[in-house]
Write a protein that holds these residues in place. Structure first.
Motif, PDB file in Angstrom:
ATOM      1  N   TYR A   1       7.800   8.741  10.989  1.00 60.74           N
ATOM      2  CA  TYR A   1       7.592   8.088   9.698  1.00 60.74           C
ATOM      3  C   TYR A   1       7.089   6.658   9.903  1.00 60.74           C
ATOM      4  CZ  TYR A   1      10.587  12.018   8.475  1.00 60.74           C
ATOM      5  OH  TYR A   1      11.120  13.273   8.345  1.00 60.74           O
ATOM      6  N   ALA A   2       5.842   6.439   9.496  1.00 62.38           N
ATOM      7  CA  ALA A   2       5.222   5.114   9.578  1.00 62.38           C
ATOM      8  C   ALA A   2       4.787   4.693   8.178  1.00 62.38           C
ATOM      9  CB  ALA A   2       4.037   5.136  10.542  1.00 62.38           C
ATOM     10  N   ASN A   3       5.731   4.709   7.251  1.00 58.35           N
ATOM     11  CA  ASN A   3       5.442   4.438   5.847  1.00 58.35           C
ATOM     12  C   ASN A   3       5.549   2.953   5.524  1.00 58.35           C
ATOM     13  OD1 ASN A   3       5.226   7.254   5.320  1.00 58.35           O
ATOM     14  ND2 ASN A   3       7.447   7.396   5.140  1.00 58.35           N
ATOM     15  N   ALA A   4       5.026   2.605   4.358  1.00 56.05           N
ATOM     16  CA  ALA A   4       5.140   1.241   3.855  1.00 56.05           C
ATOM     17  C   ALA A   4       5.471   1.298   2.379  1.00 56.05           C
ATOM     18  CB  ALA A   4       3.840   0.465   4.069  1.00 56.05           C
ATOM     19  N   SER A   5       6.402   0.450   1.958  1.00 56.69           N
ATOM     20  CA  SER A   5       6.797   0.380   0.559  1.00 56.69           C
ATOM     21  C   SER A   5       7.199  -1.044   0.245  1.00 56.69           C
ATOM     22  CB  SER A   5       7.968   1.333   0.280  1.00 56.69           C
ATOM     23  OG  SER A   5       8.390   1.243  -1.065  1.00 56.69           O
ATOM     24  N   SER A   6       6.433  -1.713  -0.615  1.00 54.41           N
ATOM     25  CA  SER A   6       6.733  -3.107  -0.940  1.00 54.41           C
ATOM     26  C   SER A   6       7.929  -3.190  -1.874  1.00 54.41           C
ATOM     27  CB  SER A   6       5.525  -3.771  -1.586  1.00 54.41           C
ATOM     28  OG  SER A   6       4.454  -3.851  -0.676  1.00 54.41           O
ATOM     29  N   ALA A   7       8.782  -4.172  -1.638  1.00 55.60           N
ATOM     30  CA  ALA A   7       9.975  -4.330  -2.460  1.00 55.60           C
ATOM     31  C   ALA A   7       9.681  -5.073  -3.748  1.00 55.60           C
ATOM     32  CB  ALA A   7      11.054  -5.076  -1.675  1.00 55.60           C
ATOM     33  N   ALA A   8       8.673  -5.925  -3.728  1.00 52.76           N
ATOM     34  CA  ALA A   8       8.407  -6.766  -4.890  1.00 52.76           C
ATOM     35  C   ALA A   8       7.311  -6.170  -5.756  1.00 52.76           C
ATOM     36  CB  ALA A   8       7.991  -8.157  -4.444  1.00 52.76           C
ATOM     37  N   ALA A   9       7.261  -6.623  -6.994  1.00 50.31           N
ATOM     38  CA  ALA A   9       6.289  -6.097  -7.942  1.00 50.31           C
ATOM     39  C   ALA A   9       5.134  -7.055  -8.174  1.00 50.31           C
ATOM     40  CB  ALA A   9       6.970  -5.801  -9.280  1.00 50.31           C
ATOM     41  N   GLY A  10       5.056  -8.142  -7.432  1.00 48.67           N
ATOM     42  CA  GLY A  10       4.026  -9.138  -7.659  1.00 48.67           C
ATOM     43  C   GLY A  10       2.676  -8.740  -7.111  1.00 48.67           C
ATOM     44  N   ALA A  11       1.712  -9.640  -7.266  1.00 50.69           N
ATOM     45  CA  ALA A  11       0.333  -9.341  -6.878  1.00 50.69           C
ATOM     46  C   ALA A  11       0.175  -9.130  -5.381  1.00 50.69           C
ATOM     47  CB  ALA A  11      -0.585 -10.465  -7.339  1.00 50.69           C
ATOM     48  N   ASN A  12       1.119  -9.643  -4.580  1.00 48.90           N
ATOM     49  CA  ASN A  12       1.020  -9.507  -3.130  1.00 48.90           C
ATOM     50  C   ASN A  12       1.836  -8.344  -2.582  1.00 48.90           C
ATOM     51  OD1 ASN A  12      -0.636 -11.782  -2.894  1.00 48.90           O
ATOM     52  ND2 ASN A  12       1.145 -13.146  -2.910  1.00 48.90           N
ATOM     53  N   SER A  13       2.100  -7.345  -3.427  1.00 46.93           N
ATOM     54  CA  SER A  13       2.995  -6.264  -3.035  1.00 46.93           C
ATOM     55  C   SER A  13       2.272  -4.987  -2.653  1.00 46.93           C
ATOM     56  CB  SER A  13       3.977  -5.964  -4.174  1.00 46.93           C
ATOM     57  OG  SER A  13       4.752  -7.099  -4.471  1.00 46.93           O
ATOM     58  N   ASP A  14       1.006  -5.064  -2.279  1.00 44.83           N
ATOM     59  CA  ASP A  14       0.279  -3.869  -1.883  1.00 44.83           C
ATOM     60  C   ASP A  14       0.910  -3.263  -0.635  1.00 44.83           C
ATOM     61  OD1 ASP A  14      -1.455  -4.434  -3.961  1.00 44.83           O
ATOM     62  OD2 ASP A  14      -2.919  -5.447  -2.683  1.00 44.83           O
ATOM     63  N   ALA A  15       0.769  -1.947  -0.501  1.00 42.29           N
ATOM     64  CA  ALA A  15       1.392  -1.228   0.605  1.00 42.29           C
ATOM     65  C   ALA A  15       0.345  -0.396   1.339  1.00 42.29           C
ATOM     66  CB  ALA A  15       2.517  -0.328   0.090  1.00 42.29           C
ATOM     67  N   PHE A  16       0.401  -0.441   2.678  1.00 39.17           N
ATOM     68  CA  PHE A  16      -0.541   0.277   3.528  1.00 39.17           C
ATOM     69  C   PHE A  16       0.238   1.116   4.534  1.00 39.17           C
ATOM     70  CE2 PHE A  16      -2.521  -3.615   2.113  1.00 39.17           C
ATOM     71  CZ  PHE A  16      -3.816  -3.234   1.756  1.00 39.17           C
TER      72      PHE A  16
END
Length: 395
Positions: free
Chosen positions: A176-191
Motif C-alpha cells: 500500500y503506497a496510498n496518499a490521503s490529505s488530512a486537510a481540506a484546504g487548497a494545498n491538500s491534493d493527494a498523489f
C-alpha cells in the motif's frame, strides 16, 4: 576470539522516541554482525571465513531497523507477529545466504514532511544472486503519506524484486503506497505512490496467495482538492519468473474531493497499473483486476463538477509468456463530478498486447476505458462533456 562466529540474538521491545522538535520518527536501530555500517550503508565482509548472524525473535520494533550480517539474518516468532513499525532493511551475504521470516511480516515506512508536502517512506525487499527471502506468514507493507494538516500528500515507494534470487511469500500480500490529505484546504491534493514488483536475471518471485497493491490518491475534505493515482508495475525480464497462486488486484485510482462551498469539485486522475513480460514467465492462478480510474469530486453548493480522467491499465508481453487462469478485468475510466455544470470526463487507456515473441493466455477478458461526464444540476448549467478512451487488444 577473532576466529569464532558471531551471533546476535534480540527479542523483546526496542525503539527510540522521536526528537522533541521533529514531526516524524527519526530514530534508527542498526544491528551489525561481521559487517561495517556507515550511516545506513552496509558493507558486508567479502568471503567472510568467520561468519556473523542476527536472529530477531518475537520483537516489537518501533523505529527504523537496519540489520546487516555476513551470514544470515533470521526473523522468527513463536507467539504472534514480529512487528516492524517503521520499516526494515536487512542485508545478508549474497552468496546463497537467506533471510527467513516465520511469522507475519508487517512493514511500515512513515516518511517525512518537508516544504508543505507529506511523503510516504520507502520499503525495499531484494533477493540477489542465489539468496532466498522467505516470508512464511504473508506480507503487509505500508508506505503511505503521513497525514498533516495543510500539506499535499504523496505516497511512498515499495519495491519487491528478485534479481537472481528467490522471494517466497506464503500468505496473502498487501502493498500500500496510498496518499490521503488530512486537510481540506487548497494545498491538500493527494498523489498515489509507486509499487514495483519484479523478477529478473533468472530470479523467482512467488506469491502463494493473493497479491494486492494500491497506489491511490484520495483527496478527502470539502474544498475541492485533487486526487491522482500512482504507479503499479509488475514485470519479469531476462528469464525471471513471477507466480501468483490466487488473484491480482491493482488499484491506481485518483479521487477528487467534493466542494461544499461555492467552488468546483476536485479533479480525479487515474494512475497506471501494468503486468508485463519482457522475457520471462508470469502465471496467475486467479483473476486479474486493474483499476486506474479518475473519479472527480462534486460541486455541492453552486460550483461545477470536477474533471475525471482515466489512467492506464495494461497487460503486455513482447517476450516470454503471461498465463492467467481466472478472469481478466482491466479498467481506466474517467468520471466527471456533479455540479451546476457537470464535470468533463475522458477515458484512459486499457490494453492487452502480445508483441514480438511474447504470448498471453487468457480465459476471458473485460476491457474498459469509458468517459462519463458529470450531471448538471442547474437550469443555467449543462451536463459534462465526455470522451471515450483507448481500448486495445492485440495478440
Amino acid at each position: 576470539a577473532a576466529t569464532d562466529p558471531i551471533t546476535m540474538l534480540f527479542s523483546g521491545n526496542l525503539g527510540f522516541d522521536a526528537a522533541a522538535t521533529a514531526g516524524v520518527d527519526n530514530g534508527d536501530i542498526i544491528l551489525s554482525a561481521r559487517s561495517d555500517v556507515f550511516g545506513r550503508n552496509a558493507n558486508i565482509f567479502a568471503s567472510d571465513p568467520v561468519g556473523g548472524s542476527i536472529t530477531i525473535d518475537d520483537a516489537q520494533i518501533t523505529s527504523s531497523l537496519l540489520a546487516s550480517a555476513s551470514n544470515r539474518v533470521s526473523i522468527t516468532t513463536s507467539d504472534g507477529a514480529v512487528s516492524l513499525a517503521d520499516g526494515l532493511e536487512a542485508y545478508g551475504d549474497i552468496d546463497g545466504f537467506d533471510i527467513d521470516i516465520q511469522g507475519d511480516t508487517y512493514l511500515q515506512a512513515n516518511g517525512t514532511v518537508e516544504n508543505g508536502e507529506s511523503r510516504g517512506g520507502s520499503i525495499v525487499l531484494f533477493a540477489l544472486d542465489g539468496s532466498t527471502l522467505a516470508l512464511n506468514g504473508g506480507l503487509t507493507a505500508f508506505a503511505e503519506a503521513t497525514q498533516q494538516a495543510g500539506t499535499t500528500s504523496r505516497g511512498g515507494v515499495i519495491q519487491v524484486q528478485s534479481i537472481g534470487g528467490t522471494i517466497d511469500v506464503v500468505g496473502p500480500a498487501g502493498l500500500y503506497a496510498n496518499a490521503s490529505s488530512a486537510a481540506a484546504g487548497a494545498n491538500s491534493d493527494a498523489f498515489g505512490g509507486q509499487v514495483v514488483i519484479s523478477a529478473e536475471d533468472g530470479g523467482l518471485l512467488r506469491f502463494q496467495d493473493e497479491l494486492v497493491a494500491q497506489a491511490i490518491g484520495f483527496a478527502p475534505g470539502s474544498a475541492g482538492a485533487s486526487g491522482t493515482g500512482g504507479e503499479i508495475r509488475a514485470y519479469v525480464q531476462t528469464g525471471g519468473t513471477l507466480t501468483v497462486g490466487d488473484r491480482i488486484l491493482f488499484q491506481a485510482l485518483g479521487y477528487g474531493a467534493d466542494n461544499s462551498g461555492s467552488g468546483n469539485g476536485g479533479d480525479g486522475t487515474g494512475g497506471s497499473a501494468q503486468l508485463a513480460s519482457y522475457g520471462g514467465t508470469i502465471t496467475v492462478g486467479g483473476d486479474v483486476v486493474f483499476r486506474a480510474d479518475g473519479e472527480a469530486g462534486d460541486g455541492l453548493n453552486g460550483g461545477n463538477g470536477g474533471t475525471g480522467l482515466g489512467g492506464e491499465s495494461q497487460i503486455y508481453a513482447n517476450a516470454g509468456s503471461i498465463a492467467i487462469a481466472g478472469q481478466t478485468d482491466i479498467r481506466s475510466n474517467g468520471n466527471g463530478g456533479i455540479g451546476a455544470s457537470g464535470g468533463f470526463a475522458r477515458g484512459g487507456s486499457s490494453s492487452i498486447i502480445g508483441d514480438g515473441t511474447g504470448s498471453i493466455s487468457l480465459v476471458g477478458a473485460f476491457v474498459q476505458s469509458d468517459g462519463i461526464g458529470g450531471d448538471g444540476t442547474s437550469s443555467a448549467g449543462s451536463g459534462g462533456d465526455a470522451q471515450g478512451g483507448l481500448v486495445q487488444g492485440v495478440t
